[in-house]
Scaffold this active site. Structure first.
Site, mmCIF file in Angstrom:
data_model
loop_
_atom_site.group_PDB
_atom_site.id
_atom_site.type_symbol
_atom_site.label_atom_id
_atom_site.label_comp_id
_atom_site.label_asym_id
_atom_site.label_seq_id
_atom_site.Cartn_x
_atom_site.Cartn_y
_atom_site.Cartn_z
ATOM 1 N N LYS A 111 0.843 -1.207 0.000
ATOM 2 C CA LYS A 111 0.000 0.000 0.000
ATOM 3 C C LYS A 111 0.875 1.252 0.000
ATOM 4 C CE LYS A 111 -3.759 -2.417 2.282
ATOM 5 N NZ LYS A 111 -4.407 -2.807 3.536
ATOM 6 N N GLN A 142 -4.152 -1.359 9.820
ATOM 7 C CA GLN A 142 -4.115 -2.679 9.176
ATOM 8 C C GLN A 142 -4.668 -3.742 10.121
ATOM 9 O OE1 GLN A 142 -3.126 -3.344 5.918
ATOM 10 N NE2 GLN A 142 -3.864 -5.404 6.319
ATOM 11 N N ASP A 173 -10.760 3.017 4.498
ATOM 12 C CA ASP A 173 -11.113 1.596 4.385
ATOM 13 C C ASP A 173 -12.633 1.431 4.262
ATOM 14 O OD1 ASP A 173 -9.468 -0.535 4.092
ATOM 15 O OD2 ASP A 173 -9.100 -0.887 6.220
#
Ligand code: NAD
Length: 287
Positions: free
Chosen positions: A54, A98, A121
């Protein structure tokens, strides 16, 4: 639906590249550079590699990207303090913690702590609620990536029978919302579905998101169906999806693992970061 016999491979990389080209053009019209901040706890190898990917892809696109790595022993309070600091930082446009987080930390509390307008997200309850209400929001990355993948290869879901195997908050449920919004008839199957074969065989478009290697056998797929494999399972040294290789002889289109949905998830995260940055800032920041 594609003609039976000719398998179309739904590769994610060209679709992600097309999206990066669009984002690149969009970035050229901004007076600022959007900033993504990723937080990782501990050294879980999959998380280490996802976060690296990412970060690398964000920088390649020309975004500002920062990663904070905290020890596995970090308390929930310490993590929340960092999130609050990032929420308040005017220079941070997107925040991602994460997952999975260590067991002593509540994923729900973490998700709810992130400002909805920086929740790249798309997992904050506000964004989830807006998604189900058909309102503008930051959409969950993997489901949004599946929709873009299908769209790129010319598959409209409107009026189609879509079956999604897996009902998680991360993939199955938000994907069902996006499919519904695009006028599909949606079935969410899961581990308690009694006759899975009967359900999956109805599908014009079948999405496997169960996290079970080889769960979807060729006998479960209607000939010519479009099959999207979201699953990522480690079998020995190999990464495999939820779809058995034999399905390639029955399906009309199939996304590979790796190389199908995976690249789309990262691309949608960066797309959300750009979107969040533009929406949060004053319109005068646009040239
Ligand atoms: P999860 O474990 O939270 O949910 C799995 C779902 O599958 C559950 O709803 C469960 O009911 C269902 N399920 C499990 N076994 C089943 C069975 N035998 N029959 C029918 N349903 C069954 O998983 P998740 O977070 O939704 O992830 C699903 C998979 O997608 C995992 O392999 C994960 O690694 C992968 N994933 C990939 C990406 C990507 O970018 N490619 C992103 C997110 C998740």
């Amino acid at each position: 639906m594609p003609a039976q016999g000719a398998l179309l491979k739904l590769e994610g990389s060209p679709v992600a590249e097309a999206l990066y080209a669009e984002l690149h053009a969009q970035l050229a019209g901004l007076t600022f550079v959007p900033r993504l901040h990723v937080v990782r706890l501990g050294e879980d190898p999959a998380s280490v590699s996802y976060v690296r990917l990412k970060d690398r892809q964000a920088k390649k696109l020309g975004l500002q990207s920062e990663v904070t790595v905290l020890p596995e022993s970090t308390s929930q309070g310490e993590l929340l303090a960092l999130i609050h600091q990032l929420n308040a930082d005017q220079n941070v446009d997107g925040i991602l913690v994460q997952f999975p987080v260590p067991k002593h930390i509540s994923p729900k509390t973490v998700l709810e702590a992130i400002r909805p307008d920086k929740d790249v997200d798309g997992l904050h309850p506000i964004n989830v609620g807006r998604l189900w209400s058909g309102e503008e929001c930051l959409e969950s990355c993997t489901p949004a990536g599946v929709m873009r993948l299908l769209n790129h290869y010319g598959f409209s879901v409107a009026g189609k029978e879509v079956v999604i195997v897996g009902r998680s908050n991360l993939v199955g449920k938000p994907l069902a919302a996006l499919m519904l919004r695009s006028d599909a008839t949606v079935t969410l199957a899961h581990s308690k579905t009694p006759d899975l074969v009967a359900v999956t065989r109805r599908a014009d478009i079948l999405v496997a998101a169960a996290g079970r290697a080889g769960l979807i056998k060729s006998s479960m797929v209607r000939p010519g169906a479009v099959v999207v494999d979201v699953g990522v399972n480690r079998v020995g040294e190999k990464l495999v999806g939820d779809v058995d290789p034999g399905v390639a002889h029955v399906a009309g289109a199939l996304s590979p693992v790796p190389g199908g949905v995976g690249p789309m998830t990262v691309a949608m995260l960066l797309s959300n970061t750009v979107k969040a940055a533009i929406r949060r800032r004053d319109a005068s920041a646009m040239v």
